[in-house]
Design a protein around this motif. Structure first.
Motif, PDB file in Angstrom:
ATOM      1  N   LEU A   1       7.992  -4.426   7.848  1.00 24.98           N
ATOM      2  CA  LEU A   1       8.031  -5.387   6.740  1.00 24.98           C
ATOM      3  C   LEU A   1       8.065  -4.625   5.428  1.00 24.98           C
ATOM      4  O   LEU A   1       7.582  -3.495   5.325  1.00 24.98           O
ATOM      5  CB  LEU A   1       6.805  -6.306   6.767  1.00 24.98           C
ATOM      6  CG  LEU A   1       6.630  -7.230   7.970  1.00 24.98           C
ATOM      7  CD1 LEU A   1       5.325  -8.021   7.838  1.00 24.98           C
ATOM      8  CD2 LEU A   1       7.813  -8.175   8.130  1.00 24.98           C
ATOM      9  N   ILE A   2       8.621  -5.258   4.408  1.00 23.04           N
ATOM     10  CA  ILE A   2       8.628  -4.698   3.064  1.00 23.04           C
ATOM     11  C   ILE A   2       7.902  -5.645   2.124  1.00 23.04           C
ATOM     12  O   ILE A   2       7.928  -6.860   2.300  1.00 23.04           O
ATOM     13  CB  ILE A   2      10.063  -4.460   2.552  1.00 23.04           C
ATOM     14  CG1 ILE A   2      10.840  -5.785   2.475  1.00 23.04           C
ATOM     15  CG2 ILE A   2      10.802  -3.458   3.439  1.00 23.04           C
ATOM     16  CD1 ILE A   2      12.155  -5.672   1.744  1.00 23.04           C
ATOM     17  N   GLU A   3       7.214  -5.079   1.149  1.00 19.08           N
ATOM     18  CA  GLU A   3       6.590  -5.898   0.106  1.00 19.08           C
ATOM     19  C   GLU A   3       7.606  -6.059  -1.013  1.00 19.08           C
ATOM     20  O   GLU A   3       8.071  -5.084  -1.595  1.00 19.08           O
ATOM     21  CB  GLU A   3       5.320  -5.251  -0.426  1.00 19.08           C
ATOM     22  CG  GLU A   3       4.593  -6.132  -1.438  1.00 19.08           C
ATOM     23  CD  GLU A   3       3.361  -5.468  -2.021  1.00 19.08           C
ATOM     24  OE1 GLU A   3       2.582  -6.157  -2.700  1.00 19.08           O
ATOM     25  OE2 GLU A   3       3.178  -4.249  -1.793  1.00 19.08           O
ATOM     26  N   ARG A   4       7.942  -7.311  -1.311  1.00 18.01           N
ATOM     27  CA  ARG A   4       8.988  -7.556  -2.297  1.00 18.01           C
ATOM     28  C   ARG A   4       8.523  -7.160  -3.689  1.00 18.01           C
ATOM     29  O   ARG A   4       7.427  -7.522  -4.126  1.00 18.01           O
ATOM     30  CB  ARG A   4       9.410  -9.030  -2.278  1.00 18.01           C
ATOM     31  CG  ARG A   4      10.180  -9.403  -1.004  1.00 18.01           C
ATOM     32  CD  ARG A   4      10.776 -10.797  -1.095  1.00 18.01           C
ATOM     33  NE  ARG A   4      11.609 -10.976  -2.269  1.00 18.01           N
ATOM     34  CZ  ARG A   4      12.863 -10.534  -2.396  1.00 18.01           C
ATOM     35  NH1 ARG A   4      13.421  -9.864  -1.407  1.00 18.01           N
ATOM     36  NH2 ARG A   4      13.539 -10.769  -3.504  1.00 18.01           N
ATOM     37  N   GLY A   5       9.388  -6.411  -4.365  1.00 24.74           N
ATOM     38  CA  GLY A   5       9.058  -5.933  -5.700  1.00 24.74           C
ATOM     39  C   GLY A   5       9.633  -6.779  -6.807  1.00 24.74           C
ATOM     40  O   GLY A   5       9.421  -6.490  -7.987  1.00 24.74           O
ATOM     41  N   ASP A   6      10.377  -7.823  -6.444  1.00 24.20           N
ATOM     42  CA  ASP A   6      11.016  -8.662  -7.457  1.00 24.20           C
ATOM     43  C   ASP A   6      11.042 -10.097  -6.968  1.00 24.20           C
ATOM     44  O   ASP A   6      10.793 -10.385  -5.800  1.00 24.20           O
ATOM     45  CB  ASP A   6      12.440  -8.146  -7.727  1.00 24.20           C
ATOM     46  CG  ASP A   6      12.963  -8.574  -9.097  1.00 24.20           C
ATOM     47  OD1 ASP A   6      12.270  -9.362  -9.778  1.00 24.20           O
ATOM     48  OD2 ASP A   6      14.056  -8.124  -9.480  1.00 24.20           O
ATOM     49  N   HIS A   7      11.352 -11.014  -7.869  1.00 25.06           N
ATOM     50  CA  HIS A   7      11.496 -12.427  -7.502  1.00 25.06           C
ATOM     51  C   HIS A   7      12.810 -12.623  -6.743  1.00 25.06           C
ATOM     52  O   HIS A   7      13.753 -11.832  -6.922  1.00 25.06           O
ATOM     53  CB  HIS A   7      11.480 -13.285  -8.766  1.00 25.06           C
ATOM     54  CG  HIS A   7      10.184 -13.231  -9.526  1.00 25.06           C
ATOM     55  ND1 HIS A   7       9.015 -13.765  -9.046  1.00 25.06           N
ATOM     56  CD2 HIS A   7       9.890 -12.680 -10.737  1.00 25.06           C
ATOM     57  CE1 HIS A   7       8.046 -13.561  -9.931  1.00 25.06           C
ATOM     58  NE2 HIS A   7       8.548 -12.896 -10.953  1.00 25.06           N
TER      59      HIS A   7
ATOM     60  N   ALA B   1      -3.898 -12.918   6.771  1.00 30.58           N
ATOM     61  CA  ALA B   1      -2.772 -12.016   6.995  1.00 30.58           C
ATOM     62  C   ALA B   1      -1.910 -11.946   5.741  1.00 30.58           C
ATOM     63  O   ALA B   1      -1.999 -12.812   4.857  1.00 30.58           O
ATOM     64  CB  ALA B   1      -1.945 -12.503   8.181  1.00 30.58           C
ATOM     65  N   PRO B   2      -1.080 -10.914   5.627  1.00 32.25           N
ATOM     66  CA  PRO B   2      -0.162 -10.857   4.486  1.00 32.25           C
ATOM     67  C   PRO B   2       0.808 -12.028   4.529  1.00 32.25           C
ATOM     68  O   PRO B   2       1.429 -12.299   5.563  1.00 32.25           O
ATOM     69  CB  PRO B   2       0.559  -9.522   4.681  1.00 32.25           C
ATOM     70  CG  PRO B   2       0.422  -9.219   6.134  1.00 32.25           C
ATOM     71  CD  PRO B   2      -0.916  -9.756   6.527  1.00 32.25           C
TER      72      PRO B   2
ATOM     73  N   LYS C   1       8.034 -12.461  -5.158  1.00 31.80           N
ATOM     74  CA  LYS C   1       7.509 -11.164  -5.578  1.00 31.80           C
ATOM     75  C   LYS C   1       6.080 -10.998  -5.076  1.00 31.80           C
ATOM     76  O   LYS C   1       5.241 -11.881  -5.225  1.00 31.80           O
ATOM     77  CB  LYS C   1       7.551 -11.046  -7.097  1.00 31.80           C
ATOM     78  CG  LYS C   1       7.073  -9.702  -7.636  1.00 31.80           C
ATOM     79  CD  LYS C   1       7.213  -9.641  -9.147  1.00 31.80           C
ATOM     80  CE  LYS C   1       6.760  -8.286  -9.679  1.00 31.80           C
ATOM     81  NZ  LYS C   1       6.916  -8.201 -11.166  1.00 31.80           N
ATOM     82  N   GLY C   2       5.797  -9.834  -4.467  1.00 28.72           N
ATOM     83  CA  GLY C   2       4.463  -9.559  -3.936  1.00 28.72           C
ATOM     84  C   GLY C   2       4.246 -10.028  -2.516  1.00 28.72           C
ATOM     85  O   GLY C   2       3.229  -9.679  -1.903  1.00 28.72           O
ATOM     86  N   PHE C   3       5.169 -10.820  -1.968  1.00 31.12           N
ATOM     87  CA  PHE C   3       5.067 -11.254  -0.583  1.00 31.12           C
ATOM     88  C   PHE C   3       5.688 -10.181   0.328  1.00 31.12           C
ATOM     89  O   PHE C   3       6.497  -9.367  -0.107  1.00 31.12           O
ATOM     90  CB  PHE C   3       5.813 -12.580  -0.372  1.00 31.12           C
ATOM     91  CG  PHE C   3       5.093 -13.790  -0.892  1.00 31.12           C
ATOM     92  CD1 PHE C   3       4.655 -14.773  -0.022  1.00 31.12           C
ATOM     93  CD2 PHE C   3       4.866 -13.967  -2.250  1.00 31.12           C
ATOM     94  CE1 PHE C   3       3.998 -15.900  -0.497  1.00 31.12           C
ATOM     95  CE2 PHE C   3       4.213 -15.085  -2.734  1.00 31.12           C
ATOM     96  CZ  PHE C   3       3.777 -16.058  -1.849  1.00 31.12           C
ATOM     97  N   TRP C   4       5.301 -10.226   1.607  1.00 27.02           N
ATOM     98  CA  TRP C   4       5.900  -9.329   2.590  1.00 27.02           C
ATOM     99  C   TRP C   4       7.063 -10.041   3.262  1.00 27.02           C
ATOM    100  O   TRP C   4       7.019 -11.256   3.483  1.00 27.02           O
ATOM    101  CB  TRP C   4       4.864  -8.893   3.605  1.00 27.02           C
ATOM    102  CG  TRP C   4       3.878  -7.921   3.022  1.00 27.02           C
ATOM    103  CD1 TRP C   4       2.744  -8.233   2.319  1.00 27.02           C
ATOM    104  CD2 TRP C   4       3.961  -6.498   3.038  1.00 27.02           C
ATOM    105  NE1 TRP C   4       2.113  -7.082   1.907  1.00 27.02           N
ATOM    106  CE2 TRP C   4       2.838  -6.000   2.337  1.00 27.02           C
ATOM    107  CE3 TRP C   4       4.860  -5.584   3.588  1.00 27.02           C
ATOM    108  CZ2 TRP C   4       2.600  -4.642   2.165  1.00 27.02           C
ATOM    109  CZ3 TRP C   4       4.634  -4.230   3.431  1.00 27.02           C
ATOM    110  CH2 TRP C   4       3.516  -3.764   2.724  1.00 27.02           C
ATOM    111  N   ALA C   5       8.105  -9.280   3.576  1.00 26.33           N
ATOM    112  CA  ALA C   5       9.331  -9.885   4.081  1.00 26.33           C
ATOM    113  C   ALA C   5       9.998  -8.967   5.091  1.00 26.33           C
ATOM    114  O   ALA C   5       9.725  -7.757   5.155  1.00 26.33           O
ATOM    115  CB  ALA C   5      10.297 -10.167   2.926  1.00 26.33           C
ATOM    116  N   LEU C   6      10.876  -9.551   5.880  1.00 25.19           N
ATOM    117  CA  LEU C   6      11.721  -8.758   6.757  1.00 25.19           C
ATOM    118  C   LEU C   6      12.719  -7.973   5.921  1.00 25.19           C
ATOM    119  O   LEU C   6      13.229  -8.475   4.920  1.00 25.19           O
ATOM    120  CB  LEU C   6      12.483  -9.668   7.727  1.00 25.19           C
ATOM    121  CG  LEU C   6      11.637 -10.452   8.731  1.00 25.19           C
ATOM    122  CD1 LEU C   6      12.499 -11.504   9.425  1.00 25.19           C
ATOM    123  CD2 LEU C   6      11.006  -9.516   9.754  1.00 25.19           C
TER     124      LEU C   6
END
Length: 272
Positions: A43-49, A164-165, A52-57
């Motif tokens: 997973l990656i933590e989103r750095g932008d809108h 969880a995240p 933003k700040g959520f974890w994503a595939l």
């Protein structure tokens, strides 16, 4: 490029592509590997809108007019893992396409974003490096992601409030579907061998089922089914050195075979 279908060139020259609302196609990657005996997902933590700040595939847009979704998936896999998946030979397959208008908040700005989701499997993947649009990237144990609760929150269109995240978009739904695809395919296919580094022992292979299903299949039944399925594994003439002086024959090492299916399949205990 001139076609050989009468009248089509004139039709395309007059075609108004702006007559339809904007539509974007992305790929989302469910990248699974086993680390320290635990099934994990990248997973990656989103750095932008948005989100933003959520974890994503990990994933990205299909390059319009330049590549297919399959080609975009291979490209994104290489970018996210630092590995050339065309040479690595890891397992890659399409799971489903997700088109819910509410899956991406950019619909409010007029852009409908659909995603083609993939499963990617390989053993011993390296620690990831966050890309330009990500704050962080890491492998998360799937058991730590509270996927049932996050999926329910998505279906109910409410925010997830657990420990969880929090996952972005509909990624809890996508990741849940991908995880069930992998769990189910271990019943009737030789997919488990994609999780182990060659050469491997039967114990190594059985630990894959432990990590993915949450329990190990019966030892005698497991050995019988693996060894009696032609092409599931290929024995070498090498043995793994014994880890102790407790005695017993050292385990034989195997390579992946060319078989794809197990018949009859394993019967998975859904209760684990």
């Amino acid at each position: 490029m001139t076609t050989h279908r009468p009248g089509e060139d004139a039709y395309l020259a007059a075609y108004d592509a702006g007559a339809f609302p904007p539509f974007a196609l992305t790929v989302d990657l469910n990248i699974f590997t086993i680390r320290d005996g635990v099934l994990t997902a990248l997973l990656i933590e989103r750095g932008d809108h948005p989100f933003k700040g959520f974890w994503a595939l990990p994933g990205g847009h299909v390059e319009h007019g330049r590549e297919s979704a399959d080609e975009a998936a291979v490209r994104e896999l290489s970018e996210e893992t630092g590995l050339d998946w065309t040479r690595l030979g890891g397992h890659l397959e399409q799971v489903a396409t997700y088109t819910d208008p509410d899956r991406d908040p950019r619909i409010r700005a007029g852009l409908h974003v659909a995603s083609v989701a993939y499963v990617a499997l390989a053993p011993n993947l390296p620690s990831p490096t966050a890309g330009t649009d990500a704050a962080r990237a890491r492998f998360w144990p799937v058991e730590d992601l509270d996927l049932d609760a996050q999926r329910a929150a998505w279906h109910d269109r409410r925010a997830y409030r657990g420990d969880a995240p929090a996952l972005a978009y509909d990624h809890a739904l996508i990741l849940s579907d991908a995880l069930e695809r992998v769990r189910a395919k271990l019943e009737y296919s030789t997919l488990a061998a994609q999780f182990v580094t060659e050469p491997f022992t039967l114990a190594d292979l059985r630990r894959v089922y432990q990590a993915v299903w949450g329990y190990a299949p019966d030892l005698a039944n497991f050995r019988r089914k693996v060894l009696k399925t032609p092409g599931f594994v290929v024995p070498t003439e090498e043995y793994r050195p014994a880890a102790s002086d407790r005695g017993g024959a050292p385990p034989l090492l195997y390579l992946r075979g060319t078989a794809q299916w197990i018949n009859p399949p394993f019967v998975r205990d859904r209760a684990g």
